[in-house]
Each structure stands twice: as C-alpha cells, then as structure tokens.
Design a protein around this motif. Structure first.
Motif, PDB file in Angstrom:
ATOM      1  N   VAL A  83       0.867  -1.186   0.000  1.00  6.24           N
ATOM      2  CA  VAL A  83       0.000   0.000   0.000  1.00  6.24           C
ATOM      3  C   VAL A  83       0.897   1.228   0.000  1.00  6.24           C
ATOM      4  O   VAL A  83       1.884   1.274   0.743  1.00  6.24           O
ATOM      5  N   GLN A  84       0.575   2.190  -0.855  1.00  3.88           N
ATOM      6  CA  GLN A  84       1.376   3.424  -0.891  1.00  3.88           C
ATOM      7  C   GLN A  84       0.721   4.499  -0.032  1.00  3.88           C
ATOM      8  O   GLN A  84      -0.518   4.603  -0.008  1.00  3.88           O
ATOM      9  N   ARG A  85       1.550   5.270   0.634  1.00  2.00           N
ATOM     10  CA  ARG A  85       1.012   6.441   1.338  1.00  2.00           C
ATOM     11  C   ARG A  85       0.697   7.509   0.308  1.00  2.00           C
ATOM     12  O   ARG A  85       1.248   7.510  -0.791  1.00  2.00           O
ATOM     13  N   ALA A  86      -0.153   8.445   0.685  1.00  2.43           N
ATOM     14  CA  ALA A  86      -0.474   9.545  -0.219  1.00  2.43           C
ATOM     15  C   ALA A  86       0.780  10.378  -0.458  1.00  2.43           C
ATOM     16  O   ALA A  86       1.627  10.489   0.432  1.00  2.43           O
ATOM     17  N   PRO A  87       0.917  10.976  -1.648  1.00  3.14           N
ATOM     18  CA  PRO A  87       2.058  11.865  -1.880  1.00  3.14           C
ATOM     19  C   PRO A  87       2.054  13.019  -0.877  1.00  3.14           C
ATOM     20  O   PRO A  87       1.002  13.364  -0.335  1.00  3.14           O
ATOM     21  N   TRP A 128      -0.740  15.801  -0.463  1.00  3.38           N
ATOM     22  CA  TRP A 128      -2.013  15.452   0.176  1.00  3.38           C
ATOM     23  C   TRP A 128      -1.852  15.405   1.699  1.00  3.38           C
ATOM     24  O   TRP A 128      -2.717  15.875   2.440  1.00  3.38           O
ATOM     25  N   CYS A 129      -0.728  14.832   2.149  1.00  2.00           N
ATOM     26  CA  CYS A 129      -0.500  14.737   3.606  1.00  2.00           C
ATOM     27  C   CYS A 129      -0.341  16.128   4.205  1.00  2.00           C
ATOM     28  O   CYS A 129      -0.937  16.451   5.233  1.00  2.00           O
ATOM     29  N   ASP A 130       0.450  16.965   3.523  1.00  2.00           N
ATOM     30  CA  ASP A 130       0.749  18.293   4.059  1.00  2.00           C
ATOM     31  C   ASP A 130      -0.497  19.170   4.140  1.00  2.00           C
ATOM     32  O   ASP A 130      -0.570  20.099   4.928  1.00  2.00           O
ATOM     33  N   HIS A 131      -1.483  18.887   3.267  1.00  2.00           N
ATOM     34  CA  HIS A 131      -2.687  19.711   3.267  1.00  2.00           C
ATOM     35  C   HIS A 131      -3.846  19.044   4.003  1.00  2.00           C
ATOM     36  O   HIS A 131      -5.008  19.440   3.849  1.00  2.00           O
ATOM     37  N   GLY A 132      -3.517  18.036   4.793  1.00  2.00           N
ATOM     38  CA  GLY A 132      -4.561  17.386   5.604  1.00  2.00           C
ATOM     39  C   GLY A 132      -5.565  16.626   4.747  1.00  2.00           C
ATOM     40  O   GLY A 132      -6.722  16.454   5.128  1.00  2.00           O
ATOM     41  N   GLU A 172      -4.904  13.487   3.288  1.00  2.00           N
ATOM     42  CA  GLU A 172      -4.520  12.083   3.079  1.00  2.00           C
ATOM     43  C   GLU A 172      -5.764  11.184   3.068  1.00  2.00           C
ATOM     44  O   GLU A 172      -5.853  10.233   2.285  1.00  2.00           O
ATOM     45  N   TRP A 173      -6.736  11.497   3.926  1.00  2.00           N
ATOM     46  CA  TRP A 173      -7.956  10.699   4.013  1.00  2.00           C
ATOM     47  C   TRP A 173      -8.686  10.664   2.661  1.00  2.00           C
ATOM     48  O   TRP A 173      -9.215   9.645   2.254  1.00  2.00           O
ATOM     49  N   PHE A 174      -8.659  11.821   1.953  1.00  2.00           N
ATOM     50  CA  PHE A 174      -9.352  11.926   0.677  1.00  2.00           C
ATOM     51  C   PHE A 174      -8.638  11.088  -0.388  1.00  2.00           C
ATOM     52  O   PHE A 174      -9.273  10.378  -1.178  1.00  2.00           O
ATOM     53  N   TYR A 175      -7.318  11.148  -0.359  1.00  2.00           N
ATOM     54  CA  TYR A 175      -6.505  10.346  -1.284  1.00  2.00           C
ATOM     55  C   TYR A 175      -6.801   8.856  -1.079  1.00  2.00           C
ATOM     56  O   TYR A 175      -7.018   8.111  -2.020  1.00  2.00           O
ATOM     57  N   ARG A 176      -6.833   8.448   0.188  1.00  2.00           N
ATOM     58  CA  ARG A 176      -7.071   7.027   0.493  1.00  2.00           C
ATOM     59  C   ARG A 176      -8.472   6.607   0.060  1.00  2.00           C
ATOM     60  O   ARG A 176      -8.687   5.504  -0.416  1.00  2.00           O
ATOM     61  N   LEU A 177      -9.416   7.552   0.227  1.00  2.00           N
ATOM     62  CA  LEU A 177     -10.793   7.259  -0.166  1.00  2.00           C
ATOM     63  C   LEU A 177     -10.878   7.026  -1.674  1.00  2.00           C
ATOM     64  O   LEU A 177     -11.558   6.115  -2.143  1.00  2.00           O
ATOM     65  N   CYS A 178     -10.166   7.853  -2.454  1.00  2.00           N
ATOM     66  CA  CYS A 178     -10.174   7.699  -3.914  1.00  2.00           C
ATOM     67  C   CYS A 178      -9.539   6.373  -4.303  1.00  2.00           C
ATOM     68  O   CYS A 178      -9.995   5.698  -5.223  1.00  2.00           O
ATOM     69  N   LYS A 179      -8.478   5.981  -3.596  1.00  2.00           N
ATOM     70  CA  LYS A 179      -7.784   4.730  -3.916  1.00  2.00           C
ATOM     71  C   LYS A 179      -8.588   3.508  -3.480  1.00  2.00           C
ATOM     72  O   LYS A 179      -8.537   2.468  -4.114  1.00  2.00           O
ATOM     73  N   GLU A 180      -9.246   3.652  -2.326  1.00  2.00           N
ATOM     74  CA  GLU A 180      -9.995   2.517  -1.773  1.00  2.00           C
ATOM     75  C   GLU A 180     -11.412   2.966  -1.412  1.00  2.00           C
ATOM     76  O   GLU A 180     -11.698   3.225  -0.244  1.00  2.00           O
ATOM     77  N   PRO A 181     -12.306   3.064  -2.429  1.00  2.00           N
ATOM     78  CA  PRO A 181     -13.660   3.579  -2.164  1.00  2.00           C
ATOM     79  C   PRO A 181     -14.418   2.766  -1.115  1.00  2.00           C
ATOM     80  O   PRO A 181     -15.325   3.283  -0.476  1.00  2.00           O
ATOM     81  N   ARG A 182     -13.995   1.500  -0.881  1.00  2.00           N
ATOM     82  CA  ARG A 182     -14.707   0.707   0.124  1.00  2.00           C
ATOM     83  C   ARG A 182     -14.546   1.285   1.537  1.00  2.00           C
ATOM     84  O   ARG A 182     -15.238   0.889   2.459  1.00  2.00           O
TER      85      ARG A 182
END
Ligand code: UDP
Length: 240
Positions: A195-199, A202-206, A208-218
C-alpha cells in the motif's frame, strides 16, 4: 497532561517528542507499555464501547493519527501541537530501534506481508534486528504470544486494525515479554510496499484521508464516521 477529545486523552507532543517518549519507555525497569494512534473513527468507537475506550486510554502514549483529531481538539479550544501519523511515528521509531540495538517483532497483515516489511525495513535501516514476524490472521492468541516471548523481542508492531490491535495489546502486552508495543493498523502494508502512502502534497494539506478514499472507495462507510465525529465535537463544545 492529556487533551481530552470526546473521552480519549491525547498526549500533546510533537513527533520528535513522541519518538523520544516512546524510546524512554525502554528505560522503565518493568512492565509492558503500548502506544496507540487513534483517528476520529476510533474516537467514535470509544464513545460507544467502554472496553475499547479503556484499552485506548490505557496506552502509555496516545498520539493523534490524523487531521480530524487535530481539528476536533482545536474546535474544543484545547489544540494539540502536531499531527503524529502512526506510520510516520513507526518509521522514526524503527530508526531509533536500529540505532539502539533493540529488536522488533512484526505482527499483522496478510500472510507474507510482515516478512516483506521486515526485509524492506532491514534494507532501509541497517543494523535493525528483526526478532520475528507473524501474519495477523491467527485463530488463538496463546501461540502468538508464546512466539513473541520466545523471540525475546524488545518491541512489537501490532498491525491488526482497530480496535482489534488496541484490545490485543491491552490484554496480551504484559505476557509477550516485550517492553513496548505499538498499534499501527495498515503500516505493515506501507512498509511492505503493498500500500502506498499519499504523496506529500495530500499529507501536508490534511487531505490524506481523501486520497485514500479515492484509492480505496470501500473505505467510505468507515469515513462517514468523520462527519459524525465533528458533529459530536460541536455538541461537546456547546456543553463546555
Ligand atoms: N489485519 C490483520 N488481522 C485482522 C484484520 C486486519 O492482520 O484480523 C490487518 C490488515 O491485513 C491490515 C491491517 O490489519 O494490514 C489494518 O489495515 P487498515 O487499513 O484497516 O488499518 P488502518 O491503517 O486504516 O487502521
């Protein structure tokens, strides 16, 4: 002094301080200590489940994993100094374990993931001692606890997902013989590279949760806990 966010007491530390506090736990003469990194989803769970709440608040270090808890604490007028994501804490902690010659046991993830994570961590942090690995899909705690005890591990990363890992550490921590256990969810997958962390952006702008949601919609069902959390924070603010 902990900062209370809906019944969970967070330690108000910077990442540097958190890592040093974690390392300082090895200096204690006896006992096992554990570290947790709750996000809003876990705080929500703590509101309704006293067992989970006791396990989380029983940790030696309670670190705010993401932006949601930071925002919640600020809304309550008791801001926390820094976000301390579990996976970043883990990477920093491993680096210090390698420096101090302390051994690490990796517990959790699908079969093979902890082994890959161990190999990659050893490459990245030369000198790191891996005491053992075990996937997170075992049926009974007893043999796993025994394996950790037998390995003589100083520290254990417990990556079973929340709240399983928090309950597991509270119950089994003292019998593993390890001094410090850290509940780190999917970090084992990040270390293994599955699993990759968000770039950084995304992390710096708070976000990361949105990035993860796009990657894993479940994850949407789980993430719906975030608005609920913010609603409960607003209610709590009204009461204070
Ligand atoms: N997991 C496990 N045993 C279980 C359930 C989950 O080892 O019975 C692992 C799973 O393979 C994953 C981690 O626990 O590596 C939890 O990942 P998740 O993304 O849910 O955690 P988060 O980082 O969001 O807390």
């Amino acid at each position: 002094m902990r900062v209370d966010v809906l019944g969970v007491g967070f330690d108000n530390l910077t990442m540097d301080e958190a890592v040093e506090h974690g390392m300082a736990l090895f200096g204690n003469r006896e006992g096992a200590f554990y570290v947790v990194t709750p996000n809003p989803e876990i705080v929500e769970l703590c509101r309704t489940d006293p067992k989970v709440r006791a396990a989380v608040n029983g940790a030696a270090l309670v670190l705010p994993d993401g932006i949601g808890v930071i925002k919640g604490a600020a809304m309550l007028g008791t801001p926390l100094r820094e976000r301390t994501p579990g996976v970043e804490f883990a990477a920093r902690f491993v680096e210090r374990l390698a420096q101090e010659g302390k051994s690490l046991y990796l517990l959790g993830g699908k079969p093979g993931v902890a082994d890959t994570a161990a190999d990659r961590l050893k490459d990245r942090y030369p000198g790191l001692m891996i005491a053992g690995t075990q996937d997170g899909y075992f049926q009974e705690d007893g043999p796993v606890v025994e394996a950790i005890r037998h390995s003589g591990a100083d520290a254990v990363f417990v990556c079973l997902g929340a709240p399983k890992q928090e309950l597991w550490m509270a119950k089994n921590g003292p019998v593993t013989g390890a001094r410090v256990l850290c509940g780190l969810g999917g970090s084992v997958d990040v270390f293994a590279g599955t699993v990759q962390r968000a770039p950084a952006f995304w992390c710096d702008h708070g976000l990361e949760w949105f990035y993860r949601l796009c990657k894993e919609p479940r994850r949407l069902g789980r993430m719906m806990k975030l608005p609920l959390f913010l609603l409960h924070v607003l209610q709590e603010k009204g009461r204070r």
